[in-house]
Scaffold this active site. Structure first.
Site, PDB file in Angstrom:
ATOM      1  N   SER A  34       0.863  -1.184   0.000  1.00  0.00           N
ATOM      2  CA  SER A  34       0.000   0.000   0.000  1.00  0.00           C
ATOM      3  C   SER A  34       0.896   1.230   0.000  1.00  0.00           C
ATOM      4  O   SER A  34       1.811   1.336   0.815  1.00  0.00           O
ATOM      5  CB  SER A  34      -0.869   0.008   1.260  1.00  0.00           C
ATOM      6  OG  SER A  34      -1.270   1.342   1.542  1.00  0.00           O
TER       7      SER A  34
ATOM      8  N   HIS B 175      -1.623  -1.659  -3.828  1.00  0.00           N
ATOM      9  CA  HIS B 175      -2.863  -1.422  -3.078  1.00  0.00           C
ATOM     10  C   HIS B 175      -3.047   0.082  -2.891  1.00  0.00           C
ATOM     11  O   HIS B 175      -2.150   0.769  -2.414  1.00  0.00           O
ATOM     12  CB  HIS B 175      -2.735  -2.135  -1.729  1.00  0.00           C
ATOM     13  CG  HIS B 175      -3.924  -2.024  -0.830  1.00  0.00           C
ATOM     14  ND1 HIS B 175      -4.982  -2.911  -0.862  1.00  0.00           N
ATOM     15  CD2 HIS B 175      -4.223  -1.134   0.145  1.00  0.00           C
ATOM     16  CE1 HIS B 175      -5.863  -2.575   0.065  1.00  0.00           C
ATOM     17  NE2 HIS B 175      -5.443  -1.489   0.688  1.00  0.00           N
TER      18      HIS B 175
ATOM     19  N   ASP C 131      -5.300   3.128  -1.298  1.00  0.00           N
ATOM     20  CA  ASP C 131      -6.259   3.439  -0.231  1.00  0.00           C
ATOM     21  C   ASP C 131      -6.967   4.759  -0.501  1.00  0.00           C
ATOM     22  O   ASP C 131      -6.406   5.834  -0.326  1.00  0.00           O
ATOM     23  CB  ASP C 131      -5.525   3.493   1.110  1.00  0.00           C
ATOM     24  CG  ASP C 131      -5.089   2.110   1.568  1.00  0.00           C
ATOM     25  OD1 ASP C 131      -5.972   1.228   1.652  1.00  0.00           O
ATOM     26  OD2 ASP C 131      -3.888   1.911   1.810  1.00  0.00           O
TER      27      ASP C 131
ATOM     28  N   MET D  48      -9.727   7.358   0.522  1.00  0.00           N
ATOM     29  CA  MET D  48     -10.496   7.781   1.712  1.00  0.00           C
ATOM     30  C   MET D  48     -11.156   9.121   1.427  1.00  0.00           C
ATOM     31  O   MET D  48     -10.548  10.001   0.809  1.00  0.00           O
ATOM     32  CB  MET D  48      -9.560   7.924   2.913  1.00  0.00           C
ATOM     33  CG  MET D  48      -8.720   6.692   3.195  1.00  0.00           C
ATOM     34  SD  MET D  48      -7.785   6.870   4.717  1.00  0.00           S
ATOM     35  CE  MET D  48      -6.700   5.433   4.620  1.00  0.00           C
TER      36      MET D  48
ATOM     37  N   HIS E  62      -8.879   0.092  -2.776  1.00  0.00           N
ATOM     38  CA  HIS E  62      -9.594  -0.065  -1.503  1.00  0.00           C
ATOM     39  C   HIS E  62     -10.397   1.213  -1.246  1.00  0.00           C
ATOM     40  O   HIS E  62      -9.843   2.224  -0.821  1.00  0.00           O
ATOM     41  CB  HIS E  62      -8.561  -0.320  -0.390  1.00  0.00           C
ATOM     42  CG  HIS E  62      -9.176  -0.521   0.956  1.00  0.00           C
ATOM     43  ND1 HIS E  62      -8.421  -0.610   2.105  1.00  0.00           N
ATOM     44  CD2 HIS E  62     -10.467  -0.667   1.352  1.00  0.00           C
ATOM     45  CE1 HIS E  62      -9.229  -0.792   3.144  1.00  0.00           C
ATOM     46  NE2 HIS E  62     -10.469  -0.811   2.716  1.00  0.00           N
TER      47      HIS E  62
ATOM     48  N   MET F 295     -12.531   3.353   0.811  1.00  0.00           N
ATOM     49  CA  MET F 295     -13.049   3.651   2.154  1.00  0.00           C
ATOM     50  C   MET F 295     -13.866   4.928   2.018  1.00  0.00           C
ATOM     51  O   MET F 295     -13.480   6.008   2.474  1.00  0.00           O
ATOM     52  CB  MET F 295     -11.879   3.812   3.133  1.00  0.00           C
ATOM     53  CG  MET F 295     -11.238   2.484   3.505  1.00  0.00           C
ATOM     54  SD  MET F 295      -9.592   2.677   4.201  1.00  0.00           S
ATOM     55  CE  MET F 295      -8.613   2.731   2.699  1.00  0.00           C
TER      56      MET F 295
ATOM     57  N   MET G 161     -10.284  -6.441   7.443  1.00  0.00           N
ATOM     58  CA  MET G 161      -9.524  -5.344   8.045  1.00  0.00           C
ATOM     59  C   MET G 161      -8.999  -5.818   9.403  1.00  0.00           C
ATOM     60  O   MET G 161      -9.766  -6.203  10.280  1.00  0.00           O
ATOM     61  CB  MET G 161     -10.408  -4.107   8.230  1.00  0.00           C
ATOM     62  CG  MET G 161     -10.886  -3.455   6.943  1.00  0.00           C
ATOM     63  SD  MET G 161      -9.580  -3.082   5.753  1.00  0.00           S
ATOM     64  CE  MET G 161      -8.566  -1.930   6.696  1.00  0.00           C
TER      65      MET G 161
ATOM     66  N   GLY H 184      -8.283   3.854   8.122  1.00  0.00           N
ATOM     67  CA  GLY H 184      -8.078   5.305   8.145  1.00  0.00           C
ATOM     68  C   GLY H 184      -6.619   5.691   8.183  1.00  0.00           C
ATOM     69  O   GLY H 184      -6.246   6.726   7.645  1.00  0.00           O
TER      70      GLY H 184
ATOM     71  N   GLY I 210      -2.319   4.259   8.181  1.00  0.00           N
ATOM     72  CA  GLY I 210      -1.291   3.230   8.098  1.00  0.00           C
ATOM     73  C   GLY I 210      -0.531   3.189   9.416  1.00  0.00           C
ATOM     74  O   GLY I 210      -0.693   4.057  10.280  1.00  0.00           O
ATOM     75  N   GLY I 211       0.280   2.173   9.565  1.00  0.00           N
ATOM     76  CA  GLY I 211       1.184   2.109  10.708  1.00  0.00           C
ATOM     77  C   GLY I 211       0.559   1.682  12.022  1.00  0.00           C
ATOM     78  O   GLY I 211       1.177   1.816  13.079  1.00  0.00           O
TER      79      GLY I 211
ATOM     80  N   ASP J 144      -5.717  -6.731   5.592  1.00  0.00           N
ATOM     81  CA  ASP J 144      -5.243  -5.350   5.457  1.00  0.00           C
ATOM     82  C   ASP J 144      -5.090  -4.704   6.832  1.00  0.00           C
ATOM     83  O   ASP J 144      -6.060  -4.611   7.592  1.00  0.00           O
ATOM     84  CB  ASP J 144      -6.234  -4.541   4.613  1.00  0.00           C
ATOM     85  CG  ASP J 144      -5.722  -3.134   4.306  1.00  0.00           C
ATOM     86  OD1 ASP J 144      -4.540  -2.840   4.612  1.00  0.00           O
ATOM     87  OD2 ASP J 144      -6.508  -2.323   3.769  1.00  0.00           O
ATOM     88  N   GLY J 145      -3.863  -4.262   7.100  1.00  0.00           N
ATOM     89  CA  GLY J 145      -3.605  -3.510   8.324  1.00  0.00           C
ATOM     90  C   GLY J 145      -2.670  -4.219   9.277  1.00  0.00           C
ATOM     91  O   GLY J 145      -2.960  -5.328   9.736  1.00  0.00           O
ATOM     92  N   GLY J 146      -1.541  -3.598   9.530  1.00  0.00           N
ATOM     93  CA  GLY J 146      -0.623  -4.107  10.556  1.00  0.00           C
ATOM     94  C   GLY J 146       0.125  -5.370  10.189  1.00  0.00           C
ATOM     95  O   GLY J 146       0.678  -6.035  11.069  1.00  0.00           O
TER      96      GLY J 146
ATOM     97  N   GLY K  11       1.764  -2.018   4.116  1.00  0.00           N
ATOM     98  CA  GLY K  11       1.979  -0.582   3.956  1.00  0.00           C
ATOM     99  C   GLY K  11       3.285  -0.176   4.590  1.00  0.00           C
ATOM    100  O   GLY K  11       4.346  -0.145   3.934  1.00  0.00           O
TER     101      GLY K  11
END
Ligand code: DX5
Ligand code: ZN
Length: 224
Positions: A9, A34, A36, A38, A67, A69, A138, A143, A145-146, A176-178, A198
């Site tokens: 991402s 990917h 994102d 938003m 993606h 959002m 998710m 909302g 990254g990181g 997706d995420g972490g 990401g």
């Protein structure tokens, strides 16, 4: 087990040299890019729209995993398809009509993905699993990254894989995420086959190529 796909991402990439950053991911063996999107409504931040997707499209041949959002996602499917998106993913929380929307994406000849937030039970998407090409679980609240992967989401992936197996369905399961080197193995063991990465790829500590190589190595340990 099908091959594991890594989907960097660009959310935490350096947008001042975005094409270079994407080329670095491509050189590092990324499977997708990917993106994102938003809108400041479905999630608080605003990122980018079709114009940036179109610019990314000109930079790489890799499939673009969009993606969304955003609220009212169906109003934007055409624009993101035209901009060069290959997989168009929207959130179950953003619509009452997921079945219709997945089919709408198919009429654009794109792959259709459904995303599910940590607080939403799997039962919310149970009846569209046969229409989706991809389910994005998710592992963080969307909302930013990181963030840290929420551990109970690994079990959610496991339950989703069991639901799919029971019905002989085979959409991709994307987490997706972490996602980091240390939890790649548990994501895959639970049944995920697409991993969004990401800040584990774009973090300023090492090059995207080196980071991707480390993630690939961690993935290979499980699939070997
Ligand atoms: C957040 C996005 C993620 C994010 C992942 O809402 O959907 O794709 O960029 O970033 P990391 O891998 O750092 O959690
Ligand atoms: Zn994402």
């Amino acid at each position: 087990m099908s091959a594991i796909k890594l989907a960097p991402s660009i959310l935490t990439a350096d947008f001042g040299r975005i094409s270079e950053q994407i080329k670095a991911a491509e050189a590092g063996g990324a499977d997708y890019i990917h993106l994102d999107v938003m809108d400041g409504r479905f999630v608080p931040p605003i990122t980018f729209g079709p114009l940036v997707v179109e610019a990314v499209r000109r930079t790489t041949k890799l499939p673009l995993d969009i993606h969304l959002m955003i609220n009212n996602p169906e109003a934007q499917f055409d624009a993101f398809a035209e901009a060069g998106g290959d997989i168009i993913n929207f959130h179950i929380e953003a619509t009452r009509h997921a079945d219709r929307l997945l089919r709408q994406i198919h009429t654009l000849r794109k792959r259709a993905g459904i995303c599910i937030n940590p607080a939403t039970p799997l039962s919310a998407i149970e009846d569209v699993l046969d229409v989706a090409d991809q389910v994005m679980v998710m592992a963080i609240n969307p909302g930013w990254g990181g963030q840290k992967l929420i551990p109970s989401m690994i079990d959610k992936v496991r339950r989703l894989r069991a639901m799919l197996d029971e019905r002989s369905l085979s959409p991709d399961i994307e987490v997706d995420g972490g996602v980091k080197e240390h939890n790649v193995a548990s994501c895959i063991a639970a049944g995920a086959n697409v991993l969004v990465c990401g800040s584990s790829v774009y973090n300023g500590d090492a090059s995207p190529q080196a980071n991707l190589a480390a993630l690939r190595k961690a993935a290979a340990k499980v699939t070997a």
